[in-house]
Design a protein around this motif. Sequence first.
Motif, short mmCIF file in Angstrom:
data_model
loop_
_atom_site.label_atom_id
_atom_site.label_comp_id
_atom_site.label_asym_id
_atom_site.label_seq_id
_atom_site.Cartn_x
_atom_site.Cartn_y
_atom_site.Cartn_z
N TYR A 170 56.55 45.72 93.79
CA TYR A 170 55.75 47.10 94.19
C TYR A 170 56.04 47.76 92.67
O TYR A 170 55.05 48.40 92.34
N GLU A 171 57.03 47.92 92.32
CA GLU A 171 57.32 48.51 90.86
C GLU A 171 56.55 47.96 89.52
O GLU A 171 55.92 48.48 88.88
N PHE A 172 56.46 46.63 89.55
CA PHE A 172 55.74 45.98 88.62
C PHE A 172 54.44 46.21 88.71
O PHE A 172 53.55 46.51 87.68
N ASP A 173 53.48 46.10 89.99
CA ASP A 173 52.26 46.15 90.19
C ASP A 173 51.69 47.66 89.66
O ASP A 173 50.83 47.86 89.14
N ASN A 174 52.86 48.85 89.88
CA ASN A 174 52.44 50.25 89.80
C ASN A 174 52.51 50.39 88.14
O ASN A 174 51.73 51.08 87.55
N ALA A 175 53.45 49.64 87.63
CA ALA A 175 53.58 49.77 86.14
C ALA A 175 52.28 49.23 85.28
O ALA A 175 52.06 49.65 84.38
N TYR A 176 52.06 48.10 85.75
CA TYR A 176 50.86 47.21 85.45
C TYR A 176 49.67 48.01 85.53
O TYR A 176 48.55 48.48 84.81
N ILE A 177 49.30 48.71 86.95
CA ILE A 177 48.06 49.49 87.00
C ILE A 177 48.34 50.89 86.23
O ILE A 177 47.13 51.25 85.50
N LEU A 178 49.21 51.59 85.77
CA LEU A 178 49.39 52.63 85.13
C LEU A 178 48.90 52.33 83.36
O LEU A 178 48.38 52.97 82.69
N LYS A 179 49.51 51.23 83.20
CA LYS A 179 49.40 50.79 81.83
C LYS A 179 47.83 50.46 81.55
O LYS A 179 47.25 50.93 80.64
N GLY A 180 47.34 49.59 82.51
CA GLY A 180 46.15 49.18 82.40
C GLY A 180 44.98 50.28 82.42
O GLY A 180 44.01 50.34 81.67
N TYR A 181 45.24 51.35 83.21
CA TYR A 181 44.22 52.43 83.43
C TYR A 181 44.43 53.41 82.08
O TYR A 181 43.38 53.86 81.67
N GLY A 182 45.59 53.46 81.64
CA GLY A 182 45.93 54.45 80.50
C GLY A 182 44.95 53.81 79.25
O GLY A 182 44.41 54.64 78.48
N LEU A 183 45.18 52.32 79.26
CA LEU A 183 44.40 52.10 78.02
C LEU A 183 42.91 51.85 78.14
O LEU A 183 42.18 52.16 77.48
N ALA A 184 42.52 51.69 79.48
CA ALA A 184 41.08 51.64 79.78
C ALA A 184 40.46 53.11 79.68
O ALA A 184 39.37 53.14 79.46
#
Length: 782
Positions: A459-473
Amino acid sequence: MERHSTLYFTDGKRTVDFILVYRKSWLVNPDKISKFEKFVDNLKTGGFVLESGHFTVDPDFVFIKIHAPDDLIVIYANLCDVDLASRSMAYRPIVKPPPHFMATPLTDPDEHGGIYERAPESISGQAPTTITSAEKGLIIYKILTRMKYGSNLKEYGLTRLCKEKIICDYFILHEGSYEWTESGSLTDRQLLAKYWGNFKCWYKAQPMFLIEKYYGPEYAFYFAWMEHYIKMLIIPAILSIFILIYGISVTFSDWNVRSKEICQSEQIMCPKCHYLKCKFERLKSTCMMAYITSLFDNRMSIMFSVFVSLWSTVFMEYWQRRQAELQLQWNVKDLPYDTVTRPEYVTKARKVRYLKNSNIEYHYIPLVDKCVSYTVTTTTILLMLTLVLAAVLGVMIYRITVNVILLRRSEDKIIVNNRHIIASVTGACISATFIIIFKKLFDKLSFWLTEIENHRTQYEFDNAYILKGYGLAFVNNYAAVIYIAFFKGKFFTHPGDMGKWEEFGGLGSDICDANGCIVDLSIQLITIMVFKAFMSHGLQNFIPVLRKKFSHYKLKVNRETNLTFYEEEFFKPNTGHYFLIEEYQDMVIQYGFVVFFVAGFPLAPLLAFINNIFEVRTDASKITKSFRRPICNKVTGIGAWFGILQAITYVGVVFNAFVIAFTSMFVELEVYTHTKHRLETGFYNFTISAYNISDFVFARKHVDLLGHKLCFYPGMRYPPNHPEKYQLTPDYWFVLTMRFVAIVIFEHLVIFVKGILAYAIPDVPENVVGELARKRESTRLS
């Protein structure tokens, strides 16, 4: 042999619930052989039934078919905290059928129809009476991710087996072929392929209950959110058409004084470049741009931006209500928080601690290691953002260069007069190409950086991945648009300022014409949205086919090869754990285009609506027909995306306020009509300033030819005969002040009304509140 028979073991009775694939050539040393054999023995000891089969075209590949009896699934479901739908006593509300023209046999079933008789349990919408294949696949997957295969405490789970190249693949099977049959029972896959993943059903309601049953809540929530998004876009899309009609009526009416003045003006505009062959042009050469600007830069567009800002709040509030209903309907409201430690975390967490007053040990990562990993993550992200900004800078310089080349070298008047549009469109296409290229890079980079951080739970991994991905996007998709909307022309001083031309390839001299930057912004947005849509749909439809053909070619499979059903599935691309994250990201980025820049491009909701109708059917078709069946995951909603969407609704207010104040001509026009003149006559004389042509060193030879001593440029500066020539006038500072006043008024007014709307619309419907209260009371009494 019938392909459907390969959904069963050779006895024809036990179903194939899961598939493991390994290569005999990989098991070359005793250690790997021992781990593989222990893993298989543990599966058998755990009650699973296994059967092996060699690959038809390559005997090096071996398929292990796994069957789990229903009583075993019930035991493991309790261990894995999976609430089986067939055994759940949770309240399931009756779903109201859609309007008749939007209904299908799945969403408004006819109990006396032939389709219903061939699949009564699937079409009825009632809770399943038996354990579903999706639930079996999920529970088996959860068990396999925890199954031991070695003596070391860290040697467990499918993930490590794949990394150690002991197992090469795993997947669950679709329920047979998706191709429709005219007789016999129908599978869920056949029903979904015909009445959901079919472009002929683009206007039909989605069968959410069957999507949830077959793919699980994770995929069902995505398609439910998409359905809600499309429905909510209907009103803004229709209004955007009316805004366009209003713009057209105003543009070609007597009210459009501004455009007529430009088209009739004989004023000479100063060159936008600093070369000998740069040409002086008359203001009326931008006549067409003036009329195009009138289409979008008008008072109705401002009102529409207010509407969309408020609409975004209603959109989120009603999605919360819809999500609450679905949580109750799919029995995931009280889903426990995922506290299971990721196998990858245990592998990298070399330090061990013991809980106080117990012998229970747990792995942890020292603070120093965490600091190092987050430093690497932050540095890499900053470097990537710098790369994106450099690409944006390059595109802007390209636009300036194309403008200059067409102006200096082209003899075609049509090209010269429309060079601005040519440069803008081609620049926007290059920007869209960069966006698609960087997206692929950033998706992989975000995952790699999140792995470096090594979060404890999935759960923590997915949220961190989502936030990084969206920030770069976010930066990748919006950087060029933000530059045009808020920065283009803001660094320009006056003609003849060579410093502005020499810095950053002339970026400081990059200015909009006298009509403002609205047209540039609209061209950028429409090009990116349309270009990305075509590329996305094209790639989504053709890449799975190409990958399958490549796999066939690689393993020398031809049309005459008689493959079993699970072998065919093996060739299909895997959706993977992060398939939906990419889909969400694309839609959330699009939602940002709709909410952030609607003041400059009112047609954004209409383009989004049209794209999403095709998008939802494309996604439905590819996961039903072209991809392997995803593993069902239990979730309570759209996860971290909800918080991102909430942030977008408020950031959108700020963006629209700045577009209105700094990109459009709205503030200047209001200041002019209320302080200088009650009519719009002479407005452009208010927004442009004079420059002495003789101050151009390279332009002196043009003076006699032109017969003019002055040229004009956008800006509010003193004329050349003034003691403070070319310095900013009081009008500039007054307009600038009014811009910020407009921003403050717009923001506070809209956010205040948004707050009232959010308070007035309950997050949870009354029927859901009542049912939750009933469940709490029954739990208390029991």
